[in-house]
Design an enzyme around this catalytic site. Structure first.
Site, PDB file in Angstrom:
ATOM      1  N   HIS A   1       0.837  -1.201   0.000  1.00  0.00           N
ATOM      2  CA  HIS A   1       0.000   0.000   0.000  1.00  0.00           C
ATOM      3  C   HIS A   1       0.875   1.255   0.000  1.00  0.00           C
ATOM      4  O   HIS A   1       1.766   1.392   0.820  1.00  0.00           O
ATOM      5  CB  HIS A   1      -0.917  -0.005   1.218  1.00  0.00           C
ATOM      6  CG  HIS A   1      -1.791   1.192   1.323  1.00  0.00           C
ATOM      7  ND1 HIS A   1      -1.884   1.928   2.467  1.00  0.00           N
ATOM      8  CD2 HIS A   1      -2.596   1.790   0.415  1.00  0.00           C
ATOM      9  CE1 HIS A   1      -2.729   2.926   2.268  1.00  0.00           C
ATOM     10  NE2 HIS A   1      -3.169   2.864   1.025  1.00  0.00           N
TER      11      HIS A   1
ATOM     12  N   ASP B   1       7.154   6.092 -20.931  1.00  0.00           N
ATOM     13  CA  ASP B   1       7.191   6.078 -22.392  1.00  0.00           C
ATOM     14  C   ASP B   1       8.619   5.824 -22.863  1.00  0.00           C
ATOM     15  O   ASP B   1       9.560   5.776 -22.058  1.00  0.00           O
ATOM     16  CB  ASP B   1       6.591   7.359 -22.989  1.00  0.00           C
ATOM     17  CG  ASP B   1       7.384   8.627 -22.730  1.00  0.00           C
ATOM     18  OD1 ASP B   1       8.635   8.582 -22.595  1.00  0.00           O
ATOM     19  OD2 ASP B   1       6.757   9.704 -22.683  1.00  0.00           O
TER      20      ASP B   1
ATOM     21  N   ASP C   1      -4.919   3.458  -4.874  1.00  0.00           N
ATOM     22  CA  ASP C   1      -5.034   3.964  -3.507  1.00  0.00           C
ATOM     23  C   ASP C   1      -6.216   4.935  -3.395  1.00  0.00           C
ATOM     24  O   ASP C   1      -6.212   5.993  -4.019  1.00  0.00           O
ATOM     25  CB  ASP C   1      -3.735   4.668  -3.113  1.00  0.00           C
ATOM     26  CG  ASP C   1      -3.636   4.932  -1.629  1.00  0.00           C
ATOM     27  OD1 ASP C   1      -4.679   4.908  -0.934  1.00  0.00           O
ATOM     28  OD2 ASP C   1      -2.517   5.175  -1.153  1.00  0.00           O
TER      29      ASP C   1
ATOM     30  N   MET D   1       2.857  13.390 -16.319  1.00  0.00           N
ATOM     31  CA  MET D   1       3.888  14.418 -16.454  1.00  0.00           C
ATOM     32  C   MET D   1       3.316  15.575 -17.277  1.00  0.00           C
ATOM     33  O   MET D   1       2.997  15.411 -18.447  1.00  0.00           O
ATOM     34  CB  MET D   1       5.141  13.874 -17.156  1.00  0.00           C
ATOM     35  CG  MET D   1       6.234  14.935 -17.307  1.00  0.00           C
ATOM     36  SD  MET D   1       7.603  14.417 -18.369  1.00  0.00           S
ATOM     37  CE  MET D   1       8.419  13.224 -17.331  1.00  0.00           C
TER      38      MET D   1
ATOM     39  N   TYR E   1      10.045  13.477 -12.494  1.00  0.00           N
ATOM     40  CA  TYR E   1      11.318  12.744 -12.490  1.00  0.00           C
ATOM     41  C   TYR E   1      11.732  12.375 -11.064  1.00  0.00           C
ATOM     42  O   TYR E   1      12.155  11.245 -10.805  1.00  0.00           O
ATOM     43  CB  TYR E   1      12.429  13.565 -13.142  1.00  0.00           C
ATOM     44  CG  TYR E   1      12.371  13.625 -14.648  1.00  0.00           C
ATOM     45  CD1 TYR E   1      12.050  12.525 -15.420  1.00  0.00           C
ATOM     46  CD2 TYR E   1      12.670  14.812 -15.317  1.00  0.00           C
ATOM     47  CE1 TYR E   1      12.012  12.588 -16.805  1.00  0.00           C
ATOM     48  CE2 TYR E   1      12.638  14.888 -16.714  1.00  0.00           C
ATOM     49  CZ  TYR E   1      12.306  13.768 -17.440  1.00  0.00           C
ATOM     50  OH  TYR E   1      12.272  13.833 -18.802  1.00  0.00           O
TER      51      TYR E   1
ATOM     52  N   TYR F   1       5.276  12.601 -23.326  1.00  0.00           N
ATOM     53  CA  TYR F   1       4.502  12.800 -22.103  1.00  0.00           C
ATOM     54  C   TYR F   1       3.489  11.671 -21.900  1.00  0.00           C
ATOM     55  O   TYR F   1       2.442  11.866 -21.303  1.00  0.00           O
ATOM     56  CB  TYR F   1       3.783  14.162 -22.106  1.00  0.00           C
ATOM     57  CG  TYR F   1       4.719  15.330 -22.255  1.00  0.00           C
ATOM     58  CD1 TYR F   1       5.522  15.750 -21.201  1.00  0.00           C
ATOM     59  CD2 TYR F   1       4.810  16.015 -23.465  1.00  0.00           C
ATOM     60  CE1 TYR F   1       6.398  16.820 -21.351  1.00  0.00           C
ATOM     61  CE2 TYR F   1       5.666  17.084 -23.622  1.00  0.00           C
ATOM     62  CZ  TYR F   1       6.458  17.486 -22.564  1.00  0.00           C
ATOM     63  OH  TYR F   1       7.314  18.546 -22.710  1.00  0.00           O
TER      64      TYR F   1
ATOM     65  N   ASN G   1       3.945   9.177 -19.965  1.00  0.00           N
ATOM     66  CA  ASN G   1       4.284   8.547 -18.686  1.00  0.00           C
ATOM     67  C   ASN G   1       3.120   8.651 -17.708  1.00  0.00           C
ATOM     68  O   ASN G   1       2.374   9.634 -17.718  1.00  0.00           O
ATOM     69  CB  ASN G   1       5.498   9.254 -18.065  1.00  0.00           C
ATOM     70  CG  ASN G   1       6.635   9.379 -19.046  1.00  0.00           C
ATOM     71  OD1 ASN G   1       7.184   8.392 -19.494  1.00  0.00           O
ATOM     72  ND2 ASN G   1       6.984  10.614 -19.391  1.00  0.00           N
TER      73      ASN G   1
END
Length: 140
Positions: free
Chosen positions: A22, A30, A64, A74, A112, A130, A132
């Site tokens: 958890h 990417d 969560d 991102m 990052y 972008y 990610n």
């Protein structure tokens, strides 16, 4: 072989998903993302894009529900356009979640830094800049 496991979920990826607890986070990176230099645990997802992995992972992975945003993207650098693929991510998350999920956008450098602290990074062949996404694991 096991029943019901999508072939895109490798044994290494399944092991990582099972190990995570958890609050742990996984990055679906990417093809442009510096995955190897940022990962504590790197999983090879070459040959597949982020949407395919997102769909497969969310079959098993509880998000969560105790945080405002268990899904993070991102944010593009000023002057770059918002990726169209984000709409697909939103549709997948909405379809695969049992409750409404808010998606947060992190500034590039914050993304990052967050990735460096992630439990694992899945390096995909996603070609969309972008593309990610970070997922925070919840409880069953």
């Amino acid at each position: 072989m096991l029943k019901g496991i999508p072939p895109i979920i490798s044994p290494d990826l399944m092991k990582i998903l099972m190990e995570m607890g958890h609050g742990d986070e996984i990055v679906l990176a990417d093809g442009n993302f510096p995955a190897a230099s940022h990962a504590a645990r790197l999983i090879n997802g070459n040959g597949h894009g982020v949407p395919e992995f997102l769909t497969a992972i969310l079959q098993f992975f509880p998000l969560d529900t105790y945080v405002k945003s268990p899904v993070m993207l991102m944010n593009p650098v000023e002057g770059d356009e918002e990726p169209v693929i984000w709409q697909e991510y939103d549709e997948i998350v909405t379809k695969m979640s049992s409750c409404p999920i808010q998606i947060e956008k992190l500034e590039r450098m914050d993304f990052y830094e967050r990735s460096k602290a992630a439990y694992a990074i899945l390096a995909t062949s996603e070609r969309v800049p972008y593309g990610n996404i970070i997922l925070k694991k919840g409880v069953l």
